[in-house]
Design an enzyme around this catalytic site. Structure first.
Site, PDB file in Angstrom:
ATOM      1  N   ASP A  19       0.884  -1.168   0.000  1.00  0.00           N
ATOM      2  CA  ASP A  19       0.000   0.000   0.000  1.00  0.00           C
ATOM      3  C   ASP A  19       0.917   1.212   0.000  1.00  0.00           C
ATOM      4  OD1 ASP A  19      -1.582   2.172   0.687  1.00  0.00           O
ATOM      5  OD2 ASP A  19      -2.603   1.159   2.344  1.00  0.00           O
ATOM      6  N   ASP A  59      -6.739  -0.814  -1.317  1.00  0.00           N
ATOM      7  CA  ASP A  59      -5.691   0.201  -1.515  1.00  0.00           C
ATOM      8  C   ASP A  59      -4.313  -0.391  -1.756  1.00  0.00           C
ATOM      9  OD1 ASP A  59      -5.128  -0.726   1.002  1.00  0.00           O
ATOM     10  OD2 ASP A  59      -5.500   1.164   2.038  1.00  0.00           O
ATOM     11  N   GLY A 110      18.621  -6.183   0.097  1.00  0.00           N
ATOM     12  CA  GLY A 110      18.790  -7.543  -0.419  1.00  0.00           C
ATOM     13  C   GLY A 110      17.504  -8.234  -0.810  1.00  0.00           C
ATOM     14  N   ASP A 138      -7.520  -7.376   1.203  1.00  0.00           N
ATOM     15  CA  ASP A 138      -7.270  -6.063   1.809  1.00  0.00           C
ATOM     16  C   ASP A 138      -8.108  -5.933   3.075  1.00  0.00           C
ATOM     17  OD1 ASP A 138      -6.159  -3.493   2.056  1.00  0.00           O
ATOM     18  OD2 ASP A 138      -7.896  -2.569   1.074  1.00  0.00           O
ATOM     19  N   LYS A 139      -7.603  -5.135   4.013  1.00  0.00           N
ATOM     20  CA  LYS A 139      -8.237  -4.867   5.311  1.00  0.00           C
ATOM     21  C   LYS A 139      -8.332  -6.122   6.160  1.00  0.00           C
ATOM     22  CE  LYS A 139      -8.898  -0.592   4.073  1.00  0.00           C
ATOM     23  NZ  LYS A 139      -7.823  -0.565   3.041  1.00  0.00           N
ATOM     24  N   TYR A 238       1.384   0.567  15.212  1.00  0.00           N
ATOM     25  CA  TYR A 238       0.432   0.464  14.118  1.00  0.00           C
ATOM     26  C   TYR A 238       0.946   1.164  12.859  1.00  0.00           C
ATOM     27  CZ  TYR A 238      -3.572   0.960  11.202  1.00  0.00           C
ATOM     28  OH  TYR A 238      -4.417   0.897  10.130  1.00  0.00           O
ATOM     29  N   LYS A 241      -2.766  -2.443   7.967  1.00  0.00           N
ATOM     30  CA  LYS A 241      -3.025  -3.871   8.071  1.00  0.00           C
ATOM     31  C   LYS A 241      -2.017  -4.623   7.214  1.00  0.00           C
ATOM     32  CE  LYS A 241      -5.757  -5.610  10.943  1.00  0.00           C
ATOM     33  NZ  LYS A 241      -5.133  -6.579  11.849  1.00  0.00           N
ATOM     34  N   ASP A 242      -1.931  -5.921   7.470  1.00  0.00           N
ATOM     35  CA  ASP A 242      -0.883  -6.713   6.825  1.00  0.00           C
ATOM     36  C   ASP A 242      -1.501  -7.487   5.678  1.00  0.00           C
ATOM     37  OD1 ASP A 242       0.687  -6.132   9.315  1.00  0.00           O
ATOM     38  OD2 ASP A 242      -0.890  -7.425  10.136  1.00  0.00           O
ATOM     39  N   ARG A 275      -9.769   0.522  11.047  1.00  0.00           N
ATOM     40  CA  ARG A 275      -8.563   0.711  11.849  1.00  0.00           C
ATOM     41  C   ARG A 275      -7.901  -0.619  12.217  1.00  0.00           C
ATOM     42  NH1 ARG A 275      -8.444   6.066  13.137  1.00  0.00           N
ATOM     43  NH2 ARG A 275     -10.371   7.147  12.630  1.00  0.00           N
TER      44      ARG A 275
HETATM   45  P1  13P Z   1      -5.572   7.716  10.427  1.00  0.00           P
HETATM   46  O1  13P Z   1      -4.207   7.789   9.875  1.00  0.00           O
HETATM   47  O2  13P Z   1      -6.434   8.899  10.096  1.00  0.00           O
HETATM   48  O3  13P Z   1      -5.623   7.302  11.879  1.00  0.00           O
HETATM   49  O4  13P Z   1      -6.261   6.565   9.605  1.00  0.00           O
HETATM   50  C1  13P Z   1      -5.793   5.317   9.757  1.00  0.00           C
HETATM   51  C2  13P Z   1      -6.858   4.463   9.430  1.00  0.00           C
HETATM   52  O5  13P Z   1      -7.916   4.776   8.935  1.00  0.00           O
HETATM   53  C3  13P Z   1      -6.456   3.134   9.735  1.00  0.00           C
HETATM   54  O6  13P Z   1      -7.492   2.421  10.171  1.00  0.00           O
HETATM   55  P1  13P Z   2      -4.798  -0.474   5.074  1.00  0.00           P
HETATM   56  O1  13P Z   2      -3.836  -1.294   5.897  1.00  0.00           O
HETATM   57  O2  13P Z   2      -5.421  -1.221   3.967  1.00  0.00           O
HETATM   58  O3  13P Z   2      -4.158   0.805   4.650  1.00  0.00           O
HETATM   59  O4  13P Z   2      -6.038  -0.118   6.012  1.00  0.00           O
HETATM   60  C1  13P Z   2      -5.916   0.732   7.047  1.00  0.00           C
HETATM   61  C2  13P Z   2      -7.127   0.647   7.886  1.00  0.00           C
HETATM   62  O5  13P Z   2      -7.123  -0.010   8.884  1.00  0.00           O
HETATM   63  C3  13P Z   2      -8.297   1.385   7.455  1.00  0.00           C
HETATM   64  O6  13P Z   2      -9.280   1.483   8.449  1.00  0.00           O
HETATM   65 MG    MG Z   3      -4.054   2.126   3.287  1.00  0.00          MG
HETATM   66 MG    MG Z   4      -4.540  -2.206   2.351  1.00  0.00          MG
END
Ligand code: 13P
Ligand code: 13P
Ligand code: MG
Ligand code: MG
Length: 376
Positions: A19, A59, A110, A138-139, A238, A241-242, A275
Site C-alpha cells: 500500500d 488500496d 537484499g 485487503d483490510k 500500528y 493492516k498486513d 482501523r
Molecule cells: P488515520 O491515519 O487517520 O488514523 O487513519 C488510519 C486508518 O484509517 C487506519 O485504520
Molecule cells: P490499510 O492497511 O489497507 O491501509 O487499512 C488501514 C485501515 O485499517 C483502514 O481502516
Molecule cells: Mg491504506
Molecule cells: Mg490495504
C-alpha cells in the site's frame, strides 16, 4: 544426448504487494499511481522478468512476476521495491492518503522480507499445463487464509479430491509460522491427515499461527505460498493492516480450482475492517475492487491463470461469477449484524491485537482512579 529427457523448466512466481497511497482514505490507489508502478516495472522487466501482471485490491498494489531467478532474488525484489518507491513520489504529488505507507525501511537491503511489503513466492517445475490462482486480500491479515487452506487441503467435506484422486490421498504437508516470534522465522511442519488435530490446534489462533506453505506429500511439489508478514511486528507500532497475498497451484496432484474457491463462500470472520481492529467477515469480490463499508468489509480477490514457459494467459476473475453475488449479499448481512454491537465483545479484536495505542494510554490514565472499597 539424443534420448535425454526434455529439461523441465523451473519458473518462479513472485508476488510483491504494498500500500503506497490511496484515494479518499484507504479505498484504492489512483489510476495515475497504478499506471506509474506498472510502467516502472514493464520498462525494467527486459532481461529479468518473463511476464508481469499488476493489479489493485482495495488500496494495495500487487506486482505478480514470472522469472527464472528463484525465490528471494535480490534483482527481482529490488525491482518491485524501486517501483513502489517511485510510485510513492506520484502518491505524494497527488496528495494520496498514506503515501509510502508500507515502505517501512529507508534503504533496500537484499530482499523485501521485513521491509513492509507482503511477499509470496513459489519456484515450480512447470507442468505441461500449469493452472494457478493468485489471491490478494485487503483490510485483513495473513491469518485470513488459514481457514480456507485448512478446508481446501485437509478436509474431505470440502475437497472430495482427498478421497477421489489417488495422489491427493497421500495428504499434504503444512508449514506453519508463529508470526509473534520476531527474531527469525519460527516454523513447524505438520502432515495432514495424521496430524490434523495439531494443525487445527494451531490454526485456531490465526493472529499468531499462519500457513506459510503447503506441499503435496505424493511428490513433494509445493502447492501454496502465502505471505506471513505482520507489519506491527516490524514497525513496533500500528502502520496499517498486513493485507496478505497468496499463490495456489491447482489440479492434478493439488486440489481443483473449485475446491480451493469453495471455502470462501463461508464469509468467515477475520481480523480487519476499520482501523485494523475489528472482526468482520471476508467478502470475495471482483478483481480491482475498492473498499467502502466500515473501511471494509475485508475483501479477497482471485485471479486465475494458466502459464506456459512463464508466459501468463490473461487473468480470469474467479469471483466474478453470479454465484458470488449471492455470497456477497450474505457476507454484507453478516457484516452489518456484527457491526450492530459496535465495540462490545467479539466485534472488536482483543487488546493485544488492537492496532492503536490510544486505548492503552486511556486505560493507564484511569489506573489511578480505581480504588478498592473497604469492607463494610
Ligand atoms: P488515520 O491515519 O487517520 O488514523 O487513519 C488510519 C486508518 O484509517 C487506519 O485504520
Ligand atoms: P490499510 O492497511 O489497507 O491501509 O487499512 C488501514 C485501515 O485499517 C483502514 O481502516
Ligand atoms: Mg491504506
Ligand atoms: Mg490495504
Amino acid at each position: 544426448m539424443a534420448n535425454a529427457p526434455a529439461a523441465v523448466m523451473k519458473i518462479t512466481l513472485s508476488v510483491i504487494k504494498a500500500d503506497i497511497g490511496s484515494v479518499g482514505g484507504h479505498i484504492c490507489p489512483s489510476q495515475r499511481l497504478l499506471g506509474a508502478v506498472t510502467s516502472y516495472v514493464r520498462e525494467r522487466a527486459r532481461g529479468l522478468l518473463i511476464d508481469t501482471y499488476l493489479s489493485s485490491t482495495g488500496d494495495d498494489i500487487a506486482i505478480l512476476m514470472t522469472h527464472t531467478e528463484g525465490v528471494r532474488s535480490t534483482r527481482v525484489h529490488r525491482l518491485a521495491w524501486d517501483a513502489f518507491v517511485a510510485g510513492t513520489e506520484v502518491a505524494k504529488a497527488q496528495g494520496l492518503y498514506g503515501a509510502g505507507q508500507d515502505l517501512l525501511k529507508d534503504a533496500f537491503t537484499g530482499n523485501v522480507h521485513g521491509m513492509g511489503p507482503a511477499v509470496a513466492e513459489l519456484e515450480l517445475e512447470e507442468r505441461p499445463a500449469e493452472p494457478f490462482l493468485f489471491f490478494a486480500a485487503d483490510k485483513t491479515d495473513p491469518g485470513a487464509y488459514d481457514l480456507p487452506l485448512y478446508l481446501a487441503f485437509a478436509d474431505p467435506m470440502n475437497t472430495p479430491g482427498l478421497m477421489l484422486a489417488p495422489s491427493m490421498g497421500k495428504g499434504f504437508r503444512y508449514v506453519i509460522m508463529d508470526v509473534d516470534h520476531t527474531e527469525g522465522d519460527r516454523i513447524i511442519e505438520l502432515d495432514a491427515p495424521e496430524e490434523l488435530y495439531a494443525i487445527a490446534a494451531l490454526l485456531r489462533d490465526p493472529e499468531r499461527y499462519v500457513v506459510e506453505s503447503i506441499h503435496a506429500r505424493s511428490s513433494g511439489a509445493q502447492a501454496v505460498s502465502a505471505s506471513t508478514s505482520r507489519l506491527h511486528n516490524i514497525a513496533g507500532k500500528y502502520t496499517g493492516k498486513d493485507d496478505p497475498v497468496m499463490l495456489v497451484r491447482v489440479q492434478q496432484d493439488f486440489p481443483a480450482t473449485g475446491e480451493v474457491l469453495a471455502p470462501f463462500a463461508m464469509g468467515h470472520f477475520v481480523a480487519g475492517g476499520m482501523r485494523g481492529s475489528h472482526q468482520v467477515p471476508l467478502m470475495p469480490v471482483r478483481l480491482n475492487s475498492t473498499i467502502s463499508y466500515f473501511d471494509g468489509p475485508p475483501i479477497v480477490t482471485c485471479a486465475a491463470f494458466s502459464m506456459r514457459e512463464g508466459k501468463l494467459t490473461e487473468p480470469v476473475d474467479a469471483f466474478a461469477h453470479p454465484f458470488w453475488d449471492r455470497i456477497r449479499a450474505h457476507v454484507a448481512d453478516k457484516a452489518v449484524e456484527m457491526r450492530r454491537q459496535g465495540f462490545f465483545g467479539a466485534a472488536m479484536l482483543p487488546m493485544a491485537e488492537l492496532e492503536y495505542t490510544g486505548i492503552v494510554k486511556k486505560l493507564e490514565s484511569l489506573e489511578g482512579r480505581f480504588r478498592v472499597r473497604p469492607e463494610p
